[in-house]
Enzyme design. Structure first.
Site, PDB file in Angstrom:
ATOM      1  N   CYS A  65       0.898  -1.188   0.148  1.00  0.00           N
ATOM      2  CA  CYS A  65       0.006   0.091   0.147  1.00  0.00           C
ATOM      3  C   CYS A  65       0.871   1.158   0.059  1.00  0.00           C
ATOM      4  O   CYS A  65       0.722   2.076  -0.882  1.00  0.00           O
ATOM      5  CB  CYS A  65      -0.793  -0.024   1.318  1.00  0.00           C
ATOM      6  SG  CYS A  65      -2.097  -1.139   1.240  1.00  0.00           S
ATOM      7  N   ARG A 105       5.669  -8.677   0.864  1.00  0.00           N
ATOM      8  CA  ARG A 105       5.403  -8.050  -0.632  1.00  0.00           C
ATOM      9  C   ARG A 105       6.101  -6.569  -0.549  1.00  0.00           C
ATOM     10  O   ARG A 105       5.984  -5.950   0.226  1.00  0.00           O
ATOM     11  CB  ARG A 105       3.869  -7.643  -0.811  1.00  0.00           C
ATOM     12  CG  ARG A 105       3.284  -8.797  -0.893  1.00  0.00           C
ATOM     13  CD  ARG A 105       1.468  -8.711  -1.152  1.00  0.00           C
ATOM     14  NE  ARG A 105       1.181  -8.492   0.075  1.00  0.00           N
ATOM     15  CZ  ARG A 105       0.001  -8.155   0.431  1.00  0.00           C
ATOM     16  NH1 ARG A 105      -0.969  -8.262  -0.472  1.00  0.00           N
ATOM     17  NH2 ARG A 105      -0.701  -7.893   1.673  1.00  0.00           N
TER      18      ARG A 105
END
Length: 294
Positions: free
Chosen positions: A130, A201
């Protein structure tokens, strides 16, 4: 977020409606869980907006906020992460400046935090799915409408360069200690993108590792939270998952890249050879235990 007006010949708001709520979660956070974070909801028309809001309101204890449109809901999500990215970029830049001035950044932040309205961000690596990504979406949309974003992209460039900066600082310390950088054994603590979380990630720890490889260092990585198979698949990197298996008195440098609680309970100098150095990216160790920190 773009919304397709037609799906298989059907027209939105005539043949179907769309309800939307952007993700709002903090991975690894046991306090701010899904039900404890207010949910932003939206819809392609008032009925869809009410339906999706009612659904979330039934399960989200913190309540909901109904945005006037899907675009507003997605924009809110993007700027939440972009704002955090920019704030971290600011303190990362301060860390670079204070390092040259011989001032400890964490000491400065501790002093400044005594003012009620100071924002207590800390320097570090910015990754994940994000915060390290959403600012690019906003920048792209801005450029599509003819506006070139300055602050957003500057923050991204600075944060994306912090891995290389950390690696160069470690190499400088090795050189000052008259250590041979080529083939120097370095232990990196952590590969996940944040502490006490298994998510790898977009981890920017890989930037430190790659940069050290470019200097010719021999790098080992240990992370009890990571899945070794996932790390191998994502980064073509072998990782130890058992901290107790790390060889003692074996490394010229130890880099605390991720602030896992597992690392804070261990003396990092036990892994060092004589005159080895510890560099603390996350500020998890007392100052007298490290040679330098971000």
């Amino acid at each position: 977020m773009p919304v397709l007006e037609r799906v298989s010949g059907l027209k939105m708001n005539q043949d179907f409606s769309v309800g939307y709520s952007p993700e709002r979660i903090n991975p690894g956070d046991k306090l701010h869980t899904v039900t404890q974070i207010k949910k932003i909801t939206s819809g392609s028309n008032p009925d869809a907006a009410k339906t999706i809001d009612d659904i979330y309101r039934s399960v989200i204890e913190a309540g909901t906020h109904r945005a006037p449109s899907i675009k507003v809901a997605e924009a809110a999500k993007v700027i939440e992460n972009s704002q955090r990215d920019i704030n971290i970029a600011f303190v990362n830049e301060l860390a670079c400046i204070f390092n040259r001035l011989g001032i400890d950044t964490l000491d400065v932040l501790e002093a400044a935090s005594t003012k009620w309205n100071f924002l207590p961000f800390k320097p570090g690596l910015v990754g994940g799915h994000c915060i390290g990504v959403d600012p690019y979406y906003l920048a792209q949309k801005a450029q599509e409408v003819g506006y070139h974003p300055e602050i957003i992209l500057a923050g991204r460039r600075l944060n994306d360069g912090m891995g290389a900066y950390v690696a160069s600082e470690v190499v400088k310390l090795l050189i000052k200690g008259n250590a041979c950088v080529k083939d120097a054994k370095v232990l990196v603590l952590g590969i996940t993108f944040k502490e006490n979380c298994p998510d790898i990630r977009n981890s920017r720890v890989i930037d430190i590792i790659n940069e050290l490889h470019d200097y010719g260092c021999d790098v080992d990585v240990v992370d009890p939270w990571a899945n070794a198979g996932e790390v191998k698949h994502e980064y073509a990197l072998s990782v130890l998952t058992d901290v107790s298996a790390v060889q003692k008195m074996n490394y010229l440098a130890v880099i605390a890249a991720v602030g896992h609680k597992d690392f804070s309970e261990i003396d990092p100098r036990s892994w060092l050879v004589e005159k080895g150095i510890v560099y603390d990216v996350k500020g998890i160790y007392n100052r007298d235990m490290v040679d330098s920190r971000l």
